[in-house]
Write an enzyme that holds these catalytic residues in place. Structure first.
Site, PDB file in Angstrom:
ATOM      1  N   ASP A  13      17.149  -5.670  -5.937  1.00  0.00           N
ATOM      2  CA  ASP A  13      15.877  -5.798  -5.223  1.00  0.00           C
ATOM      3  C   ASP A  13      15.297  -7.204  -5.422  1.00  0.00           C
ATOM      4  O   ASP A  13      15.631  -7.891  -6.392  1.00  0.00           O
ATOM      5  CB  ASP A  13      14.862  -4.777  -5.747  1.00  0.00           C
ATOM      6  CG  ASP A  13      15.310  -3.354  -5.485  1.00  0.00           C
ATOM      7  OD1 ASP A  13      16.124  -3.151  -4.570  1.00  0.00           O
ATOM      8  OD2 ASP A  13      14.834  -2.453  -6.209  1.00  0.00           O
TER       9      ASP A  13
HETATM   10  N1  URA Z   1      17.965   0.018  -8.972  1.00  0.00           N
HETATM   11  C1  URA Z   1      16.802  -0.378  -8.401  1.00  0.00           C
HETATM   12  O1  URA Z   1      15.879   0.407  -8.231  1.00  0.00           O
HETATM   13  N2  URA Z   1      16.700  -1.684  -8.035  1.00  0.00           N
HETATM   14  C2  URA Z   1      17.670  -2.603  -8.236  1.00  0.00           C
HETATM   15  O2  URA Z   1      17.503  -3.777  -7.912  1.00  0.00           O
HETATM   16  C3  URA Z   1      18.867  -2.174  -8.843  1.00  0.00           C
HETATM   17  C4  URA Z   1      18.995  -0.852  -9.196  1.00  0.00           C
END
Ligand code: URA
Length: 247
Positions: free
Chosen positions: A117
């Site tokens: 993310d």
């Molecule tokens: N899980 C999440 O919620 N975000 C990420 O970036 C990676 C794994």
């Protein structure tokens, strides 16, 4: 292999552009041991053994890599997309040859293996080896990934037990479970997952009544993000690194 073809294969532009760089004196080649100084080569068609070749292009040192395997310390506020919607792309953190490496005649460059993310930091792998990308992304291979999770609310034992037993996420009736789950302290959880569903860590913690305030990926397989790789920095993976990832 001709020097212009070597440069072309490493992403320095079309063969014509590469020939131009060489003929204009922008390329030096090291043929000897690690300590040897590069020597200018202005003949685009000069043959070299590509494997192990080191060269300098416009003042920057490179080594020949038939395929590219990299790690990046993804900083917060970057998107793992080539065409980001809001934040700068992680690809802007890489030198242009890595983004322009050709594949079957087309510019392809390296690609991130899975996505993190925008606000997640940590270890991200990139490659231009389709088989490796597929193997690492395939859910069948269950490569474990370790996340350091900072939480809004204090953890309790019940949350840890539920994450290990499996929680149901809204779009999927099959429960997802953590492969390992360690409460480092009241607001810090170390979570190991072998799947990579969309926002998986955030959704799993929401499902047990907590909330993720910070997320950092510290490990993929046996490979740990090196402490000396600062956010935004990248480096080539060594043979030893690749062994730690693929097992
Ligand atoms: N899980 C999440 O919620 N975000 C990420 O970036 C990676 C794994």
């Amino acid at each position: 292999m001709q020097l212009q073809d070597i440069l072309y294969s490493q992403g320095f532009g079309t063969r014509r552009v590469c020939a131009g760089l060489i003929q204009q004196g922008h390329v030096q080649v090291c043929e000897g041991n690690d300590a040897s100084e590069p020597v200018e080569c202005t003949q685009a068609a000069m043959d070299f053994e590509a494997d192990g070749l080191r060269f300098r292009v416009q003042g920057e040192d490179w080594a020949y890599h038939e395929k590219a395997y990299l790690m990046l310390h993804k900083p917060a506020g970057t998107e793992c997309s080539q065409k980001p919607s809001t934040w700068p792309s992680i690809y802007t953190l890489l030198p242009s040859p890595l983004r322009l490496r050709p594949n079957k005649g087309a510019v392809q460059g390296v690609q991130a293996i899975g996505r993190l993310d925008q606000d997640t930091t940590g270890l991200l792998l990139l490659s231009d080896d389709g088989k490796f990308i597929h193997r690492m992304s395939s859910p069948r291979h269950h490569v474990p990934k370790v996340y350091e999770v900072t939480l809004k609310h204090a953890l309790d034992d019940q949350q840890v037990q539920r994450l290990l037993a499996g929680v149901v996420l809204d779009d999927d009736p099959k429960p997802v479970r953590a492969a390992a789950c360690e409460a480092v302290d009241s607001h810090h959880l170390r979570l190991t997952l072998t799947e990579g569903k969309y926002h998986q860590v955030k959704r799993m913690l929401a499902a047990v009544g907590n909330r993720v305030e910070g997320l950092h990926r510290s490990q993929i397989g046996g490979l740990t993000l090196p402490a000396d790789l600062a956010p935004g920095q990248w480096r080539w993976l060594t043979e030893a690194d690749l062994g730690l990832i693929t097992g």
